[in-house]
Design an enzyme around this catalytic site. Structure first.
Site, short mmCIF file in Angstrom:
data_model
loop_
_atom_site.label_atom_id
_atom_site.label_comp_id
_atom_site.label_asym_id
_atom_site.label_seq_id
_atom_site.Cartn_x
_atom_site.Cartn_y
_atom_site.Cartn_z
N SER A 194 86.72 102.70 23.54
CA SER A 194 86.39 103.61 24.63
C SER A 194 84.88 103.73 24.76
CB SER A 194 86.98 105.00 24.36
OG SER A 194 86.24 105.66 23.34
N ASP A 195 84.41 104.19 25.91
CA ASP A 195 83.01 104.54 26.00
C ASP A 195 82.83 105.88 25.29
OD1 ASP A 195 80.32 104.52 26.64
OD2 ASP A 195 80.65 103.92 28.70
N TRP A 196 81.58 106.28 25.13
CA TRP A 196 81.24 107.47 24.34
C TRP A 196 81.98 108.71 24.87
CZ3 TRP A 196 77.24 107.82 20.46
CH2 TRP A 196 77.00 109.11 19.99
N GLY A 197 82.95 109.19 24.09
CA GLY A 197 83.66 110.41 24.46
C GLY A 197 84.61 110.28 25.62
#
Length: 731
Positions: A288-291
């Protein structure tokens, strides 16, 4: 009697427990990777599996957009860390704990955003695309990989291959422009550069294609925003670069922040599983991307962190970046039978597979070398200079203002970028240091030598209203024969979370240009920026314009070489420059209007200032008529096209031939033209070179429908190269 029987049995039992256990299969470097993966997986507890699907970070976070105060320590057994440091010794200490103190000794994979170089910074990606030199881009990625590997990085979150057509979006600088084919070619080059021949090679790191998919279509250029992606646009515009990257062997893919027509990218089963894993056969892992897993709640598709984790994992996100959603919820989701263990196992296998392929089990530690042997090596700096040189684009050259004549002894060097070491490096500067960057002033002084005097004045800042420096700038201009005015954007104005409502430069910079124009001296405008700019006010003031982009560490000398004429500019725009912000969106491969001569803007021009593919040179090129191996072909044949390009000027140069195809009538309407191939060659003055394009009907003439299925239809087509055009048929 009983004692005599029990004693031998007890001895045998003790011997069995004290005998050394045979080496587990997963530790056998000669065993097949899949066998090692299966063996390790069957030994793992559920909690150990969950941790392999989780990513935290170590070191100081140097991205202001990504902060998480909840993570205070590195969790034992974590699968991955984003490593913000550059000290291999500290990295090895972390790895030693994972390898030597944990039950199974599974190494950590260390990732980092190495976007346009690690310590040796290259031009930003949008600039690299303007070089149309994929070989150079691959070499730059290889240097970045080596510097990263020697600093403890196994994995880069690059390349970004989001097709981007709205320059209000700050991350346009991080990708390769508006064209799907160009993005695809640079995706392949980057993957090959980062990953080398094998992931286990000493200086190879894993690449990551991002942000899958449609992130560049965020509404209004607003970052992290909704993207209304039609199925047709998804398949013909946004998917092709990712398919090319997957075919090139990219180890990982990152799911995006964006909402794709109601289903967020990090919860999109169709794109992540049905297409990527099932249809394309992708065997790497998705991070996933950050968060972005936790942010599924913000996007309105999950009511809790647990539900967000469930949706992301079941959609196809294998590793959760930094928000601890998997770490805190996944085991319970399995226990509650909301997530099948088989899906967890599939995700774990994909991560372990990459770790084995990287050779982390055999070589978990980074070789410790002094910085002088890791960074800024001559080969890497040479690549940086050449890539900067070929990325710069000559946009205007009225009355041959450039190159600056060697008889000129007084040059005014003015503007906030003229002696700026910080902002020339560009956004996403990884471990690059501005002290290593060459300024424009330094490059010019070295180029022109002591016989030329530079009258320097900053003139104004990037923004604000302070005009107190105008007087000094005017005096410098009046004392000189020519003005070199260096304007542009601060590095922090582009990159993540830097959306802007207008792409024109601040009024103070435009007013400085107006004031200097009034001196009557020839004005050369040098632009340092990470996105196309609205130049409606500046273009008429300039006699010449050079787009230097954000060139990284080696910008001053290549620019000076272009201004002096030592270097013949050869870059071409990989993204259209609108006339003003009000024209957005505008890009070269738009579809035809129902009324081509109606529905136009009434208050501004309809055409942009500079189209995709535009770029001037100090020499002239003449294209011959295009020749075809046949006037028509069948679907099972290939067509060879060639065009002869003559350098009719007095200076050697590099010319890029862009081959476009138009399908004027199809069951699904096609763009006005589509780039299908490009090739760059050096041509000496007075010489000729022949460029070839082999047209494969299925590859070059087919088109996808809304389901991604290719259609190849008979009919008439047009082929373009330069100003030349020819018709051919497919039977």
């Amino acid at each position: 009697m009983i004692k005599k029987i029990l004693l031998p049995a007890l001895v045998l039992l003790t011997a069995a427990f004290t005998a050394k256990e045979p080496q587990p299969l997963y530790k056998n470097k000669n065993a097949p990777v899949e066998s090692r993966v299966q063996d390790l997986l069957r030994r793992m507890t559920l909690q150990e599996k969950v941790l392999q699907l989780s990513q935290s970070y170590a070191g100081n976070n140097n991205n202001e957009n990504n902060k998480d105060e909840n993570i205070k320590a590195i969790p034992d057994g974590i699968g991955s860390l984003i490593y913000f440091g550059s000290d291999p010794v500290f990295r090895n200490k972390i790895q030693k704990k994972a390898v030597e103190s944990s039950r199974l000794g599974i190494p950590i994979i260390f990732g980092y955003d190495v976007i346009h170089g690690y310590r040796t910074l290259y031009p930003v990606a949008i600039a690299q695309a303007c070089s149309f030199n994929t070989d150079l881009a691959a070499r730059a990625a290889a240097v970045a990989a080596k510097e990263s590997k020697l600093s403890g990085i196994d994995w880069t979150f690059s390349p970004m291959i989001d097709v981007a057509r709205d320059p209000r979006w700050g991350r346009v600088m991080e990708g390769y422009g508006e064209d799907p084919y160009t993005n695809a070619r640079f995706a392949v080059a980057s993957v090959q550069g980062y990953q080398g021949n094998r992931l286990s090679d000493p200086y190879s790191i894993a690449a990551c294609l991002k942000h899958y998919v449609g992130y560049g279509l965020s509404e209004g250029g607003r970052d992290y925003h909704y993207a209304d992606v039609s199925p047709q646009s998804l398949w013909e515009t946004y998917m092709p670069p990712y398919l090319a990257g997957v075919k090139a062997g990219a180890a990982t893919i990152m799911s995006g922040f964006n909402d794709i027509s109601g289903i967020p990218a990090s919860a999109n089963h169709y794109t992540l599983t049905e297409v990527l894993k099932n249809r394309w056969g992708f065997k790497g892992f998705v991070v996933s991307d950050w968060g972005s897993v936790e942010q599924l709640m913000n996007q309105g598709v999950a009511a809790s962190r647990a539900e967000a984790g469930q949706k992301a994992l079941m959609a196809g996100v294998d590793m959760d970046m930094t928000d601890r959603v998997y770490q805190e919820n996944l085991a319970q989701l399995v226990t509650d039978k909301k997530v099948p263990l088989s899906r967890v196992d599939d995700a774990v296998k994909s991560i372990l597979r990459i770790k084995f392929q990287l050779g982390l089990f055999e070589h978990p530690y980074t070789t410790v070398l002094p910085e002088s042997e890791r960074y800024l090596q001559p080969e890497g700096k040479a690549v940086a200079g050449q890539l900067a040189e070929e990325s710069m684009v000559l946009l205007k050259n009225l009355n041959q203002t450039l190159p600056v004549k060697n008889t000129i002894k007084q040059i005014a060097l003015i503007g906030p970028m003229a002696n700026n070491r910080e902002d020339i490096t560009g956004s996403w500067s990884a471990q690059g240091r501005s002290k290593d960057a060459e300024t424009i002033m330094e490059g010019l002084q070295y180029e022109f030598g002591s016989n030329t005097h530079f009258n320097y004045a900053k003139g104004a800042d990037f923004d604000g209203t302070d005009e107190s420096g105008f007087k000094e700038a005017v005096a410098a201009a009046q004392a000189s024969d020519v003005i070199i005015l260096c304007l542009g954007e601060k590095r922090a104005w582009t990159g993540e979370n830097t959306s802007r409502s207008v792409i024109e430069l601040p009024a103070i910079q435009e007013k400085l240009a107006e004031t200097l124009k009034a001196t009557g001296k020839p004005l050369v405008l040098v632009l340092n920026n990470g996105r196309p700019l609205g130049l409606a006010k500046l273009e008429p003031l300039a006699d010449a314009i050079v787009e230097m982009w954000q060139p990284g560490l080696a910008g001053g000398t290549p620019l000076a070489g272009i201004l002096s004429g030592r270097i013949n500019p050869n870059g071409k725009l990989a993204i259209t420059f609108p006339f003003t912000t009000g024209q957005i969106p505008i890009y070269y491969d738009m579809r035809q209007s129902a009324r081509p001569n109606s529905g136009l803007y009434q208050d501004i021009p309809t055409t942009p200032l500079y189209w995709f593919g535009y770029g001037l040179s100090y020499t002239t090129y003449q294209y011959s008529n295009i020749k075809l191996s046949a006037p028509g072909i069948t679907k099972n044949q290939k067509l060879i096209a060639e065009v002869e390009v003559s350098n009719t000027g007095n200076m050697a140069g590099k010319e890029t031939v862009l081959w476009y195809i138009t399908d004027p009538a199809a069951s699904i309407s096609r763009p006005l033209k589509e780039l299908k191939y490009f090739e760059k060659k050096q041509i000496e003055a007075g010489k000729k070179s022949i460029y070839h394009f082999e047209i494969d009907p299925m590859r070059d003439l087919s088109f996808p429908d809304a389901g991604g299925h290719l259609h190849l239809e008979a009919g008439e087509f047009y082929l373009y190269a330069g100003s030349q055009k020819i018709k051919f048929s497919l039977k």
